[in-house]
Design a protein around this motif. Structure first.
Motif, PDB file in Angstrom:
ATOM      1  N   ARG A  59      -1.560  11.847   1.518  1.00  0.00           N
ATOM      2  CA  ARG A  59      -1.468  10.773   0.521  1.00  0.00           C
ATOM      3  C   ARG A  59      -0.551  11.185  -0.642  1.00  0.00           C
ATOM      4  O   ARG A  59       0.316  10.428  -1.067  1.00  0.00           O
ATOM      5  N   ARG A  60      -0.738  12.406  -1.135  1.00  0.00           N
ATOM      6  CA  ARG A  60       0.073  12.882  -2.259  1.00  0.00           C
ATOM      7  C   ARG A  60       1.549  12.958  -1.888  1.00  0.00           C
ATOM      8  O   ARG A  60       2.420  12.651  -2.714  1.00  0.00           O
ATOM      9  N   ARG A  61       1.816  13.351  -0.661  1.00  0.00           N
ATOM     10  CA  ARG A  61       3.226  13.433  -0.243  1.00  0.00           C
ATOM     11  C   ARG A  61       3.851  12.040  -0.176  1.00  0.00           C
ATOM     12  O   ARG A  61       5.014  11.862  -0.530  1.00  0.00           O
ATOM     13  N   GLU A  62       3.078  11.053   0.270  1.00  0.00           N
ATOM     14  CA  GLU A  62       3.601   9.677   0.300  1.00  0.00           C
ATOM     15  C   GLU A  62       3.905   9.195  -1.117  1.00  0.00           C
ATOM     16  O   GLU A  62       4.946   8.596  -1.370  1.00  0.00           O
ATOM     17  N   GLU A  97      12.099   8.273  -4.980  1.00  0.00           N
ATOM     18  CA  GLU A  97      13.046   7.172  -4.829  1.00  0.00           C
ATOM     19  C   GLU A  97      13.192   6.370  -6.110  1.00  0.00           C
ATOM     20  O   GLU A  97      14.285   6.098  -6.570  1.00  0.00           O
ATOM     21  N   LEU A  98      12.013   6.018  -6.694  1.00  0.00           N
ATOM     22  CA  LEU A  98      12.033   5.129  -7.862  1.00  0.00           C
ATOM     23  C   LEU A  98      12.599   5.802  -9.105  1.00  0.00           C
ATOM     24  O   LEU A  98      13.132   5.137  -9.994  1.00  0.00           O
ATOM     25  N   LEU A 119      -4.202   6.645  -6.870  1.00  0.00           N
ATOM     26  CA  LEU A 119      -3.029   5.975  -7.435  1.00  0.00           C
ATOM     27  C   LEU A 119      -2.472   4.984  -6.401  1.00  0.00           C
ATOM     28  O   LEU A 119      -2.374   5.301  -5.216  1.00  0.00           O
ATOM     29  N   THR A 120      -2.094   3.792  -6.852  1.00  0.00           N
ATOM     30  CA  THR A 120      -1.549   2.780  -5.936  1.00  0.00           C
ATOM     31  C   THR A 120      -0.038   2.649  -6.138  1.00  0.00           C
ATOM     32  O   THR A 120       0.506   3.118  -7.142  1.00  0.00           O
ATOM     33  N   ALA A 121       0.613   1.951  -5.199  1.00  0.00           N
ATOM     34  CA  ALA A 121       2.056   1.696  -5.342  1.00  0.00           C
ATOM     35  C   ALA A 121       2.308   0.902  -6.619  1.00  0.00           C
ATOM     36  O   ALA A 121       3.258   1.177  -7.361  1.00  0.00           O
ATOM     37  N   PHE A 181       4.841   1.695  -9.762  1.00  0.00           N
ATOM     38  CA  PHE A 181       5.871   0.810 -10.329  1.00  0.00           C
ATOM     39  C   PHE A 181       5.694   0.719 -11.843  1.00  0.00           C
ATOM     40  O   PHE A 181       6.665   0.738 -12.593  1.00  0.00           O
ATOM     41  N   GLU A 182       4.434   0.637 -12.285  1.00  0.00           N
ATOM     42  CA  GLU A 182       4.175   0.532 -13.733  1.00  0.00           C
ATOM     43  C   GLU A 182       4.569   1.815 -14.463  1.00  0.00           C
ATOM     44  O   GLU A 182       5.123   1.764 -15.563  1.00  0.00           O
ATOM     45  N   VAL A 183       4.271   2.968 -13.849  1.00  0.00           N
ATOM     46  CA  VAL A 183       4.643   4.253 -14.459  1.00  0.00           C
ATOM     47  C   VAL A 183       6.159   4.320 -14.624  1.00  0.00           C
ATOM     48  O   VAL A 183       6.682   4.664 -15.692  1.00  0.00           O
TER      49      VAL A 183
END
Ligand SMILES: *Cc1c(COP(=O)(O)O)cnc(C)c1O
Length: 378
Positions: free
Chosen positions: A253-256, A263-264, A354-356, A360-362
């Motif tokens: 999960r952490r790697r994903e 990327e972001l 943590l979610t996607a 995005f918000e971070v």
């Protein structure tokens, strides 16, 4: 608030803790032994010795290796202060080594220089290599140097349970590795730590040191050296065993999450660099801010908090904390790379829940705060 970290306590662990608390046996019994066996199995190393913190694991290790006054231990300059404090507390001298700015880990060339410059009667008797933020240091290069100088390696693997270098976990190629189970680490027991080693003598001495110097193999109680009380409790051990079973999923999960951040964030900050040989487990996701905003990092952290994002500095430049500055006279220029990454690093939220959308918000918050700052600085 999007939290920096959020310790995972598996549901089955809650029941197990209740059972332990009502069993009447609270400290260092069969559950600690089972947790030791589980960690030894996980890393594939023969001996695992549980203690009550990562700091205790490092302190016990140095004591068991006989490190004392007149000795020096080489250690990464960019780490949590515990890495160096345990050396001081043994009466030995830390010889700090600067880091590689790409990985935050000990620079092999810096280690080589430190070993060649040994002087003033201090002798480097061990090398403590720290695996920063869940990524192992270059143990091929550092192992080669240590081998050539015949100096044992100690791994401060507090953040690196589950990580690999060239496919091998902490402890596989060195004398000993130490893990932490503090809530900020890969798995948690509240407080806790573990020493893993293939060295039976080091393991036996560590077992005695954690328990008042009692010989763990003697049939009736016998105290063979002056020890400490660094024992782990049974209810911590069941938390650890339950969390360890979930660790592989957690790492995936952490790697994903880290890949999405990579990327972001690529155009805004410097994202973590991961060498080919490294199996990073992202205990923390630490980026480097643009140099132009370095002086404003505290305000950036505050502005992110106002936008609902918790963040923090990466870790410390140990030589320039007050104690080491006063004792050894270090200045910011003594370890230039460490000073630079200490000033520029920013740790962003990363945890299993943590979610996607959170990410995005971070990224949006960081982008907005940085562009305000960059405009202000021009
Ligand atoms: C957390 C940490 C420690 C100390 O571990 P505790 O369990 O908090 O005592 C030591 N070294 C490093 C690199 C750490 O991150």
């Amino acid at each position: 608030m999007i939290r920096l970290a959020s310790p995972e306590i598996p549901e089955d662990a809650l029941h197990a803790v209740r059972d332990v608390l009502t069993s009447g046996w609270l400290v260092q019994g069969k559950h600690v032994a089972a947790f030791e066996e589980a960690v030894a199995g996980f890393v594939g190393i023969e001996h695992a010795v549980a203690v009550n913190s990562g700091t205790s694991a490092l302190h016990t290790t140095l004591l068991a290796m006989g490190v004392g006054p007149g000795d020096a231990v080489a250690v990464s300059a960019y780490s949590y202060v515990a890495s160096a404090n345990v050396i001081e507390l043994c009466g030995a001298t830390p010889v700090f080594v600067d880091v590689d700015p790409r990985t935050f880990n000990m620079d092999p060339a810096g280690l080589e220089r430190a070993l060649q410059q040994q002087a003033n009667g201090v002798r480097i008797v061990a090398i403590m290599v720290v695996h920063a933020f869940g990524q192992m240091a270059d143990l091929d290069a550092i192992g080669e140097i240590a081998g050539r100088h015949q100096i044992p390696l100690i791994e401060d693997a507090a953040c690196a349970l589950g990580a690999t270098w060239s496919g091998k976990p902490p402890g596989a190629t060195t004398r000993v590795a130490c893990f932490s189970f503090h809530p900020r680490k890969a798995i948690t027991t509240g407080e806790g730590g573990m020493i893993v080693t293939a060295d039976a003598h080091l393991a036996a001495t560590s077992r005695a040191l954690r328990n008042h110097g009692q010989d763990a193999t003697a049939s009736s109680p016998d105290f063979v050296l002056p020890g400490l009380n660094y024992r782990m409790t049974e209810f911590q051990a069941v938390l650890g065993s339950a969390a360890l079973r979930q660790l592989p999923q957690s790492i995936t999960r952490r790697r994903e999450l880290a890949a999405r951040y990579d990327e972001l964030l690529a155009d805004i900050v410097e994202v973590p660099k991961v060498p080919e040989a490294s199996g990073h487990v992202y205990q923390s996701y630490v980026v480097l801010l643009p140099v132009a905003v370095a002086k404003a990092r505290a305000e950036i952290i505050a502005a992110l908090a106002q936008r609902g994002v918790e963040s923090n500095i990466g870790t410390w430049s140990i030589p320039t904390t007050t104690y080491y500055r006063k004792r050894y006279g270090y200045v910011d220029e003594s370890f230039p790379v460490t000073s630079e990454v200490f000033a520029l690093s920013l740790s962003l939220p990363l945890h299993d829940k943590l979610t996607a959308q959170d990410q995005f918000e971070v990224v949006a918050a960081l982008g907005a705060v940085l562009s305000e700052r960059l405009e202000a600085s021009t």
